[in-house]
Design a protein around this motif. Structure first.
Motif, PDB file in Angstrom:
ATOM      1  N   TYR A 279     -27.518 -43.552  23.236  1.00 32.94           N
ATOM      2  CA  TYR A 279     -27.681 -44.164  21.916  1.00 32.94           C
ATOM      3  C   TYR A 279     -27.299 -43.177  20.823  1.00 32.94           C
ATOM      4  O   TYR A 279     -27.125 -41.983  21.053  1.00 32.94           O
ATOM      5  CB  TYR A 279     -29.134 -44.609  21.700  1.00 32.94           C
ATOM      6  CG  TYR A 279     -30.136 -43.479  21.797  1.00 32.94           C
ATOM      7  CD1 TYR A 279     -30.419 -42.680  20.688  1.00 32.94           C
ATOM      8  CD2 TYR A 279     -30.783 -43.201  22.989  1.00 32.94           C
ATOM      9  CE1 TYR A 279     -31.321 -41.636  20.783  1.00 32.94           C
ATOM     10  CE2 TYR A 279     -31.681 -42.168  23.087  1.00 32.94           C
ATOM     11  CZ  TYR A 279     -31.948 -41.379  21.979  1.00 32.94           C
ATOM     12  OH  TYR A 279     -32.830 -40.341  22.081  1.00 32.94           O
ATOM     13  N   TYR A 280     -27.163 -43.707  19.616  1.00 32.13           N
ATOM     14  CA  TYR A 280     -27.006 -42.900  18.408  1.00 32.13           C
ATOM     15  C   TYR A 280     -27.577 -43.702  17.251  1.00 32.13           C
ATOM     16  O   TYR A 280     -27.606 -44.930  17.283  1.00 32.13           O
ATOM     17  CB  TYR A 280     -25.547 -42.505  18.147  1.00 32.13           C
ATOM     18  CG  TYR A 280     -24.575 -43.654  18.105  1.00 32.13           C
ATOM     19  CD1 TYR A 280     -24.340 -44.357  16.931  1.00 32.13           C
ATOM     20  CD2 TYR A 280     -23.886 -44.046  19.247  1.00 32.13           C
ATOM     21  CE1 TYR A 280     -23.452 -45.411  16.888  1.00 32.13           C
ATOM     22  CE2 TYR A 280     -22.992 -45.101  19.223  1.00 32.13           C
ATOM     23  CZ  TYR A 280     -22.774 -45.770  18.037  1.00 32.13           C
ATOM     24  OH  TYR A 280     -21.896 -46.824  18.009  1.00 32.13           O
ATOM     25  N   TYR A 281     -28.063 -42.978  16.248  1.00 35.26           N
ATOM     26  CA  TYR A 281     -28.587 -43.653  15.064  1.00 35.26           C
ATOM     27  C   TYR A 281     -28.604 -42.693  13.877  1.00 35.26           C
ATOM     28  O   TYR A 281     -28.507 -41.481  14.028  1.00 35.26           O
ATOM     29  CB  TYR A 281     -29.970 -44.253  15.303  1.00 35.26           C
ATOM     30  CG  TYR A 281     -31.060 -43.258  15.613  1.00 35.26           C
ATOM     31  CD1 TYR A 281     -31.812 -42.669  14.599  1.00 35.26           C
ATOM     32  CD2 TYR A 281     -31.352 -42.909  16.925  1.00 35.26           C
ATOM     33  CE1 TYR A 281     -32.809 -41.758  14.883  1.00 35.26           C
ATOM     34  CE2 TYR A 281     -32.349 -42.007  17.225  1.00 35.26           C
ATOM     35  CZ  TYR A 281     -33.072 -41.437  16.202  1.00 35.26           C
ATOM     36  OH  TYR A 281     -34.062 -40.536  16.480  1.00 35.26           O
ATOM     37  N   MET A 282     -28.734 -43.278  12.707  1.00 38.52           N
ATOM     38  CA  MET A 282     -28.728 -42.527  11.463  1.00 38.52           C
ATOM     39  C   MET A 282     -30.020 -42.822  10.703  1.00 38.52           C
ATOM     40  O   MET A 282     -30.470 -43.968  10.657  1.00 38.52           O
ATOM     41  CB  MET A 282     -27.516 -42.963  10.638  1.00 38.52           C
ATOM     42  CG  MET A 282     -27.348 -42.265   9.327  1.00 38.52           C
ATOM     43  SD  MET A 282     -25.829 -42.779   8.500  1.00 38.52           S
ATOM     44  CE  MET A 282     -26.279 -44.392   7.925  1.00 38.52           C
ATOM     45  N   THR A 283     -30.620 -41.763  10.120  1.00 36.62           N
ATOM     46  CA  THR A 283     -31.785 -41.918   9.248  1.00 36.62           C
ATOM     47  C   THR A 283     -31.454 -41.247   7.917  1.00 36.62           C
ATOM     48  O   THR A 283     -30.370 -40.681   7.749  1.00 36.62           O
ATOM     49  CB  THR A 283     -33.044 -41.260   9.848  1.00 36.62           C
ATOM     50  OG1 THR A 283     -32.828 -39.855   9.926  1.00 36.62           O
ATOM     51  CG2 THR A 283     -33.369 -41.821  11.223  1.00 36.62           C
ATOM     52  N   ASN A 284     -32.388 -41.262   6.981  1.00 36.61           N
ATOM     53  CA  ASN A 284     -32.179 -40.560   5.718  1.00 36.61           C
ATOM     54  C   ASN A 284     -32.012 -39.061   5.921  1.00 36.61           C
ATOM     55  O   ASN A 284     -31.349 -38.388   5.144  1.00 36.61           O
ATOM     56  CB  ASN A 284     -33.344 -40.812   4.761  1.00 36.61           C
ATOM     57  CG  ASN A 284     -33.278 -42.185   4.155  1.00 36.61           C
ATOM     58  OD1 ASN A 284     -32.201 -42.750   3.966  1.00 36.61           O
ATOM     59  ND2 ASN A 284     -34.431 -42.757   3.851  1.00 36.61           N
ATOM     60  N   ASP A 285     -32.625 -38.524   6.982  1.00 34.61           N
ATOM     61  CA  ASP A 285     -32.607 -37.085   7.218  1.00 34.61           C
ATOM     62  C   ASP A 285     -31.425 -36.595   8.032  1.00 34.61           C
ATOM     63  O   ASP A 285     -31.085 -35.418   7.979  1.00 34.61           O
ATOM     64  CB  ASP A 285     -33.899 -36.662   7.926  1.00 34.61           C
ATOM     65  CG  ASP A 285     -35.126 -36.966   7.096  1.00 34.61           C
ATOM     66  OD1 ASP A 285     -35.036 -36.862   5.855  1.00 34.61           O
ATOM     67  OD2 ASP A 285     -36.164 -37.319   7.690  1.00 34.61           O
ATOM     68  N   GLY A 286     -30.810 -37.456   8.835  1.00 38.76           N
ATOM     69  CA  GLY A 286     -29.711 -36.987   9.663  1.00 38.76           C
ATOM     70  C   GLY A 286     -29.218 -38.015  10.664  1.00 38.76           C
ATOM     71  O   GLY A 286     -29.504 -39.205  10.574  1.00 38.76           O
ATOM     72  N   PHE A 287     -28.492 -37.504  11.635  1.00 33.42           N
ATOM     73  CA  PHE A 287     -27.825 -38.303  12.648  1.00 33.42           C
ATOM     74  C   PHE A 287     -28.287 -37.818  14.023  1.00 33.42           C
ATOM     75  O   PHE A 287     -28.287 -36.620  14.291  1.00 33.42           O
ATOM     76  CB  PHE A 287     -26.303 -38.133  12.511  1.00 33.42           C
ATOM     77  CG  PHE A 287     -25.485 -38.888  13.510  1.00 33.42           C
ATOM     78  CD1 PHE A 287     -25.317 -40.251  13.388  1.00 33.42           C
ATOM     79  CD2 PHE A 287     -24.865 -38.227  14.561  1.00 33.42           C
ATOM     80  CE1 PHE A 287     -24.540 -40.955  14.301  1.00 33.42           C
ATOM     81  CE2 PHE A 287     -24.090 -38.914  15.475  1.00 33.42           C
ATOM     82  CZ  PHE A 287     -23.924 -40.277  15.342  1.00 33.42           C
ATOM     83  N   THR A 288     -28.705 -38.735  14.886  1.00 33.92           N
ATOM     84  CA  THR A 288     -29.153 -38.389  16.233  1.00 33.92           C
ATOM     85  C   THR A 288     -28.212 -39.033  17.235  1.00 33.92           C
ATOM     86  O   THR A 288     -27.855 -40.208  17.109  1.00 33.92           O
ATOM     87  CB  THR A 288     -30.596 -38.876  16.476  1.00 33.92           C
ATOM     88  OG1 THR A 288     -31.451 -38.245  15.530  1.00 33.92           O
ATOM     89  CG2 THR A 288     -31.062 -38.542  17.878  1.00 33.92           C
ATOM     90  N   TYR A 289     -27.829 -38.240  18.244  1.00 32.18           N
ATOM     91  CA  TYR A 289     -26.870 -38.704  19.242  1.00 32.18           C
ATOM     92  C   TYR A 289     -27.328 -38.265  20.630  1.00 32.18           C
ATOM     93  O   TYR A 289     -27.615 -37.097  20.857  1.00 32.18           O
ATOM     94  CB  TYR A 289     -25.489 -38.114  18.930  1.00 32.18           C
ATOM     95  CG  TYR A 289     -24.417 -38.452  19.937  1.00 32.18           C
ATOM     96  CD1 TYR A 289     -24.055 -39.765  20.187  1.00 32.18           C
ATOM     97  CD2 TYR A 289     -23.745 -37.447  20.627  1.00 32.18           C
ATOM     98  CE1 TYR A 289     -23.062 -40.073  21.098  1.00 32.18           C
ATOM     99  CE2 TYR A 289     -22.742 -37.742  21.532  1.00 32.18           C
ATOM    100  CZ  TYR A 289     -22.407 -39.057  21.766  1.00 32.18           C
ATOM    101  OH  TYR A 289     -21.422 -39.372  22.668  1.00 32.18           O
ATOM    102  N   ASN A 290     -27.425 -39.221  21.539  1.00 31.86           N
ATOM    103  CA  ASN A 290     -27.691 -38.947  22.949  1.00 31.86           C
ATOM    104  C   ASN A 290     -26.508 -39.509  23.729  1.00 31.86           C
ATOM    105  O   ASN A 290     -26.379 -40.726  23.855  1.00 31.86           O
ATOM    106  CB  ASN A 290     -29.002 -39.590  23.401  1.00 31.86           C
ATOM    107  CG  ASN A 290     -29.437 -39.084  24.749  1.00 31.86           C
ATOM    108  OD1 ASN A 290     -29.232 -37.922  25.072  1.00 31.86           O
ATOM    109  ND2 ASN A 290     -30.030 -39.943  25.537  1.00 31.86           N
ATOM    110  N   PRO A 291     -25.620 -38.645  24.218  1.00 31.89           N
ATOM    111  CA  PRO A 291     -24.385 -39.123  24.843  1.00 31.89           C
ATOM    112  C   PRO A 291     -24.608 -39.772  26.208  1.00 31.89           C
ATOM    113  O   PRO A 291     -25.676 -39.633  26.804  1.00 31.89           O
ATOM    114  CB  PRO A 291     -23.558 -37.838  24.981  1.00 31.89           C
ATOM    115  CG  PRO A 291     -24.552 -36.740  25.040  1.00 31.89           C
ATOM    116  CD  PRO A 291     -25.730 -37.197  24.216  1.00 31.89           C
TER     117      PRO A 291
END
Length: 187
Positions: free
Chosen positions: A101-113
């Protein structure tokens, strides 16, 4: 006793067929919404790769094969060993599907390939640059892929998915934090 055993085979094969048919739609209809529900509520858009759907389907097919083997192989020990090994592979495949998954919040971007259980979270200040590669066909330009470069040397590239829905907002936040944005027109 033989009648009970035959009923057991019929039940296992029936559930195997149900799992086999479910492999076509469960990854998109169940696994993806499960990710959206379990990921932080601050996530604006949650995306996943095409591999996630493939791994989810493969895992369901392997679980169906487990039931078929348990029902159709006459040697009990062989049936249980093969079924257990196949079920383990199926569950690992489903775990990889759920972990992509990947997602974006106000603080940053998270990515799990794909094929990983470790996610990386990047603040907007950690983005070095964003590259948008365009493809021109019949006089119309469209985004072919986007690449995100980070100050620690990591790079993530996407060529499809929900990342395109969050891309403009992501670029705006990267530029606001001092990162660069480059648009490359393919020849």
């Amino acid at each position: 006793m033989a009648d009970f055993y035959d009923q057991k085979k019929i039940i296992l094969v029936t559930f195997g067929i149900i799992l086999l048919i479910s492999a076509l739609f469960v990854p998109a209809a169940v696994f993806y919404p499960a990710k959206v529900v379990t990921i932080t509520p601050e996530a604006e858009i949650v995306g996943t790769s095409f591999w996630s759907l493939l791994f989810g389907s493969a895992g369901m097919v392997l679980l169906a094969a487990t039931l078929f083997m348990a029902a159709l192989i006459e040697q009990r020990m062989k049936a249980w060993l093969l079924s257990a090994a196949t079920a383990a592979l199926g569950l690992v495949s489903i775990a990889f599907s759920l972990g992509d998954y990947y997602y974006m919040t106000n603080d940053g971007f998270t990515y799990n390939p794909p094929l990983s259980f470790n996610s990386s979270t990047y603040t907007w200040e950690e983005f070095e640059r964003v590259e948008e590669r365009l493809h021109k066909e019949d006089g119309t330009s469209s985004i072919e892929s986007v690449a995100y470069y980070f100050r620690d040397g990591d790079m993530v590239e996407f060529s499809s998915g929900r990342i395109f829905e969050m891309h403009s907002s992501l670029v705006h936040r990267v530029e606001a934090a001092g990162g660069e944005f480059t648009r490359i027109q393919a020849q």
